[in-house]
Structures are given as structure tokens and as C-alpha cells.
Design a protein around this motif. Structure first.
Motif, PDB file in Angstrom:
ATOM      1  N   PRO A  97       0.217  22.388   0.758  1.00  0.00           N
ATOM      2  CA  PRO A  97      -0.343  21.732   1.956  1.00  0.00           C
ATOM      3  C   PRO A  97      -0.043  20.251   2.095  1.00  0.00           C
ATOM      4  N   LEU A  98      -0.249  19.453   1.044  1.00  0.00           N
ATOM      5  CA  LEU A  98      -0.042  18.009   1.184  1.00  0.00           C
ATOM      6  C   LEU A  98       1.427  17.671   1.413  1.00  0.00           C
ATOM      7  N   THR A  99       2.310  18.384   0.739  1.00  0.00           N
ATOM      8  CA  THR A  99       3.735  18.146   0.928  1.00  0.00           C
ATOM      9  C   THR A  99       4.150  18.454   2.358  1.00  0.00           C
ATOM     10  N   VAL A 100       3.644  19.553   2.896  1.00  0.00           N
ATOM     11  CA  VAL A 100       3.968  19.938   4.273  1.00  0.00           C
ATOM     12  C   VAL A 100       3.439  18.896   5.257  1.00  0.00           C
ATOM     13  N   MET A 101       2.193  18.418   5.035  1.00  0.00           N
ATOM     14  CA  MET A 101       1.612  17.393   5.908  1.00  0.00           C
ATOM     15  C   MET A 101       2.473  16.135   5.923  1.00  0.00           C
ATOM     16  N   LEU A 102       2.881  15.689   4.737  1.00  0.00           N
ATOM     17  CA  LEU A 102       3.646  14.449   4.635  1.00  0.00           C
ATOM     18  C   LEU A 102       5.026  14.595   5.260  1.00  0.00           C
ATOM     19  N   LYS A 103       5.670  15.740   5.071  1.00  0.00           N
ATOM     20  CA  LYS A 103       6.988  15.960   5.667  1.00  0.00           C
ATOM     21  C   LYS A 103       6.905  15.940   7.189  1.00  0.00           C
ATOM     22  N   ALA A 104       5.797  16.457   7.726  1.00  0.00           N
ATOM     23  CA  ALA A 104       5.625  16.500   9.174  1.00  0.00           C
ATOM     24  C   ALA A 104       5.029  15.207   9.719  1.00  0.00           C
ATOM     25  N   ASN A 105       4.748  14.248   8.819  1.00  0.00           N
ATOM     26  CA  ASN A 105       4.114  12.987   9.220  1.00  0.00           C
ATOM     27  C   ASN A 105       2.822  13.255   9.985  1.00  0.00           C
ATOM     28  N   ALA A 106       2.048  14.207   9.451  1.00  0.00           N
ATOM     29  CA  ALA A 106       0.821  14.625  10.133  1.00  0.00           C
ATOM     30  C   ALA A 106      -0.312  14.787   9.128  1.00  0.00           C
ATOM     31  N   LEU A 158      -2.549   7.550  -3.446  1.00  0.00           N
ATOM     32  CA  LEU A 158      -1.115   7.733  -3.257  1.00  0.00           C
ATOM     33  C   LEU A 158      -0.794   8.240  -1.850  1.00  0.00           C
ATOM     34  N   LEU A 159      -1.678   9.040  -1.276  1.00  0.00           N
ATOM     35  CA  LEU A 159      -1.482   9.494   0.105  1.00  0.00           C
ATOM     36  C   LEU A 159      -1.481   8.303   1.055  1.00  0.00           C
ATOM     37  N   ALA A 160      -2.370   7.348   0.821  1.00  0.00           N
ATOM     38  CA  ALA A 160      -2.417   6.153   1.668  1.00  0.00           C
ATOM     39  C   ALA A 160      -1.110   5.372   1.561  1.00  0.00           C
ATOM     40  N   GLU A 161      -0.577   5.259   0.342  1.00  0.00           N
ATOM     41  CA  GLU A 161       0.677   4.526   0.157  1.00  0.00           C
ATOM     42  C   GLU A 161       1.847   5.248   0.816  1.00  0.00           C
ATOM     43  N   GLU A 162       1.857   6.579   0.714  1.00  0.00           N
ATOM     44  CA  GLU A 162       2.940   7.366   1.302  1.00  0.00           C
ATOM     45  C   GLU A 162       2.957   7.266   2.827  1.00  0.00           C
ATOM     46  N   THR A 163       1.805   7.033   3.433  1.00  0.00           N
ATOM     47  CA  THR A 163       1.693   7.037   4.891  1.00  0.00           C
ATOM     48  C   THR A 163       1.443   5.647   5.468  1.00  0.00           C
ATOM     49  N   ASP A 164       1.521   4.614   4.616  1.00  0.00           N
ATOM     50  CA  ASP A 164       1.312   3.228   5.066  1.00  0.00           C
ATOM     51  C   ASP A 164      -0.056   3.023   5.694  1.00  0.00           C
ATOM     52  N   LEU A 165      -1.047   3.726   5.184  1.00  0.00           N
ATOM     53  CA  LEU A 165      -2.415   3.527   5.640  1.00  0.00           C
ATOM     54  C   LEU A 165      -3.136   2.585   4.680  1.00  0.00           C
ATOM     55  N   LYS A 166      -4.078   1.827   5.200  1.00  0.00           N
ATOM     56  CA  LYS A 166      -4.892   0.969   4.354  1.00  0.00           C
ATOM     57  C   LYS A 166      -5.881   1.846   3.588  1.00  0.00           C
ATOM     58  N   PHE A 167      -5.853   1.748   2.260  1.00  0.00           N
ATOM     59  CA  PHE A 167      -6.751   2.549   1.432  1.00  0.00           C
ATOM     60  C   PHE A 167      -8.081   1.824   1.260  1.00  0.00           C
ATOM     61  N   VAL A 168      -9.156   2.491   1.655  1.00  0.00           N
ATOM     62  CA  VAL A 168     -10.499   1.949   1.494  1.00  0.00           C
ATOM     63  C   VAL A 168     -11.325   2.994   0.766  1.00  0.00           C
ATOM     64  N   GLN A 169     -12.013   2.580  -0.286  1.00  0.00           N
ATOM     65  CA  GLN A 169     -12.784   3.520  -1.090  1.00  0.00           C
ATOM     66  C   GLN A 169     -14.253   3.131  -1.092  1.00  0.00           C
ATOM     67  N   ILE A 170     -15.110   4.114  -0.851  1.00  0.00           N
ATOM     68  CA  ILE A 170     -16.551   3.922  -0.966  1.00  0.00           C
ATOM     69  C   ILE A 170     -17.133   5.100  -1.740  1.00  0.00           C
ATOM     70  N   SER A 171     -18.334   4.914  -2.238  1.00  0.00           N
ATOM     71  CA  SER A 171     -19.035   5.992  -2.929  1.00  0.00           C
ATOM     72  C   SER A 171     -20.311   6.321  -2.178  1.00  0.00           C
ATOM     73  N   ALA A 172     -20.546   7.601  -1.979  1.00  0.00           N
ATOM     74  CA  ALA A 172     -21.760   8.008  -1.277  1.00  0.00           C
ATOM     75  C   ALA A 172     -23.015   7.674  -2.079  1.00  0.00           C
ATOM     76  N   ILE A 173     -22.846   7.438  -3.371  1.00  0.00           N
ATOM     77  CA  ILE A 173     -24.005   7.110  -4.213  1.00  0.00           C
ATOM     78  C   ILE A 173     -24.517   5.709  -3.906  1.00  0.00           C
ATOM     79  N   PHE A 174     -23.584   4.781  -3.643  1.00  0.00           N
ATOM     80  CA  PHE A 174     -23.962   3.374  -3.489  1.00  0.00           C
ATOM     81  C   PHE A 174     -23.908   2.877  -2.050  1.00  0.00           C
ATOM     82  N   SER A 175     -23.374   3.647  -1.133  1.00  0.00           N
ATOM     83  CA  SER A 175     -23.183   3.177   0.237  1.00  0.00           C
ATOM     84  C   SER A 175     -24.255   3.739   1.164  1.00  0.00           C
TER      85      SER A 175
END
Length: 282
Positions: free
Chosen positions: A45-54, A74-91
Motif C-alpha cells: 500500500p505505501l509504495t503504491v501511494m507514493l508512486k501515484a503521488n497520492a 520518512l513518509l513526510a520526507e518522501e512527499t516534502d510534507l512538514k512533519f509534525v508529531q504530537i502525542s494524544a497523552i500530552f496534547s
């Protein structure tokens, strides 16, 4: 490096700060990820998504230490998206509003956001619903991580807009590859005899992060010669078996017990029974 729309808590660690082995060995490319071929293989699935740029929103469901956070980054880097991480425990709601506003600001300036939410099942229904408008208009790509069954713990509305991908525990061969990477990083071979080396893999129980933590302890020992399994067992505690009395582990072990009995396999039945009793089952 932070951009104009970063929120507090997104800073990267200083380059000269002490870094655990698990962080130093974090893959830099999806191709470097050990295991999870069912989602990262050539036709997965992830490989197919990335190949289709979707790349769409995703829920990673799997046990701890198998690469959920790493793959999301790594998905964010592959798609040039800004990676933002939060935790549901603390947010809470205030933190979510800041993250959403920053994502909208980035979108206005032509940049997308991949929001990684760890322990997403800990958000309540209203908090989960708050993601929906931004998922629908493309303001952000949501990647959630959970160790619980998403069908029971996540809203149907979120599940309908995201693909659930199951991550599996690492096999013994995959854990051995991780050991070899750690030895390359350390510049020396672990001071373990063959039996002790196999025991370390068993102690990790399919958890890559746990394995690297064990390796870090072993590398810190001042040993003049390789140690055997018995000596290792006096220095390291076996990782506690994963078990819960009402969640996925409970039903997985009960299912394994039932299948062993139906298959007339007394050894397997006794093993699964012992696992449940040792884990605290009535």
C-alpha cells in the motif's frame, strides 16, 4: 530547522546532544526500514501511494517498537510534507488548535503538513472529530499510531477517511539484521556467545526499540571475553510478556489457546495457557 509556522515542541534535538542507539540507527530512507514488507514491499500500500503521488491519511496499528513513528517521518520526507508529531497523552484542545492553525498557515504558503499522532486512540470522540475538516480539505495528512484495535477505539468518521495498515512484530531474522547494524554503528561485535546472542533476540520479543536498548546496555559492559547465556540472564531481565486482561493481547492469546486445543497440540495449548496465567489471567 524550524519554519515560521512551527509550534513549540517541534524543535529537533541539538546535533551534539547525547543520542540513544535507537535514535542513531533510525533509518533515513524507507528502503532502510527493517521488516514491514506487507506495507513497504514493491506492490504494498505505501509504495503504491507514493508512486501515484497520492499519500492519504493512515492509521498504523501494531505493537510498540516496530517502526510506526519512523515510517511516518520518512513518509513526510518522501512527499516534502512538514512533519509534525504530537502525542494524544500530552496534547489537549489548546495544543490541537495551535497545530491546526500552523498547518493552515503552511497550506496558505504552499506547504503541506503530515501530522503524526501517537496513541491516537487516547483522544476522545470530540478531539478525533476535530481532525475531520482538515483531512477533508487537504490541510493535513493524518498519520495516527495505535496499539489498540482501531475498529473499537477510533471513530467511524476517522476510519472512513483513513486507511488502516497493520504493522507486525519483527522476526528473529529481522532482529538479527538490527543487531548487525548496531554492531556496525558501535564499531565492534557484541561480546556474546551464540546462545547468548539468540537469547537477546528472544528477550526483545519482536520489539526493535527494546532490542536496541538491550544492546546499548551490553555495549556499556566492560567485558574481556564473550559471555554465555547463563551469565547474560544474570545481567539482563527478560522483557515482560505483553498481556492485557481485556484488550487485543487477551483475545489473541485466547484464540491461540483455542486453536491449539482444536488442533490437538497439547504443548502449544499449555504454552498459551501458561502465558495467560503468568500475565495475570484469572
Amino acid at each position: 530547522m524550524m519554519d515560521l509556522f512551527d509550534t513549540p515542541g517541534e524543535e529537533l534535538p541539538a546535533s551534539d546532544a547525547p543520542r540513544p542507539l535507537a535514535d542513531r540507527l533510525r533509518p533515513r530512507l524507507l528502503a532502510d526500514v527493517i521488516g514491514q514488507r506487507q506495507i513497504l514491499g514493491p506492490e504494498a500500500p505505501l509504495t503504491v501511494m507514493l508512486k501515484a503521488n497520492a499519500l492519504g491519511s493512515i492509521i498504523f496499528w501494531g505493537p510498540p517498537g516496530v517502526g510506526k513513528t519512523t515510517i511516518a517521518r520518512l513518509l513526510a520526507e518522501e512527499t516534502d510534507l512538514k512533519f509534525v508529531q504530537i502525542s494524544a497523552i500530552f496534547s489537549g484542545v489548546p495544543e490541537l488548535r495551535k497545530v491546526f492553525q500552523a498547518a493552515q498557515n503552511r497550506r496558505d504558503n504552499g506547504q503541506g503538513t503530515l501530522l503524526f499522532v501517537d496513541e491516537i486512540h487516547r483522544f476522545n470522540k470530540a478531539q478525533q472529530d476535530s481532525f475531520l475538516p482538515l483531512m477533508e480539505d487537504g490541510t493535513l495528512v493524518l498519520v495516527g499510531a495505535t496499539t489498540e484495535n482501531p475498529s473499537f477505539e477510533l471513530n467511524a468518521a476517522v476510519l472512513s477517511r483513513a486507511q488502516v495498515l497493520v504493522l507486525e512484530r519483527l522476526s528473529a531474522d529481522e532482529l538479527e539484521l538490527l543487531v548487525q547494524r548496531a554492531e556496525t554503528e558501535a564499531g565492534r561485535v557484541l561480546p556474546l556467545e551464540a546462545g547468548a546472542r539468540r537469547a537477546v533476540l528472544e528477550m526483545a520479543d519482536g520489539d526493535g526499540r527494546s532490542l536496541l536498548n538491550l544492546i546499548e546496555q551490553i555495549l556499556a559492559w566492560d567485558l574481556q571475553s564473550p559471555i554465555d547465556q547463563r551469565t547474560l540472564s544474570t545481567r539482563l531481565m527478560r522483557r515482560a510478556a505483553v498481556y492485557d486482561k481485556s484488550g487485543d493481547s487477551h483475545y489473541n492469546l485466547i484464540s491461540a489457546l483455542h486453536k491449539s486445543i482444536r488442533g490437538s497440540d497439547p504443548d502449544a495449548a499449555l504454552y498459551w495457557f501458561a502465558r495467560m496465567v503468568q500475565g495475570g489471567e484469572d
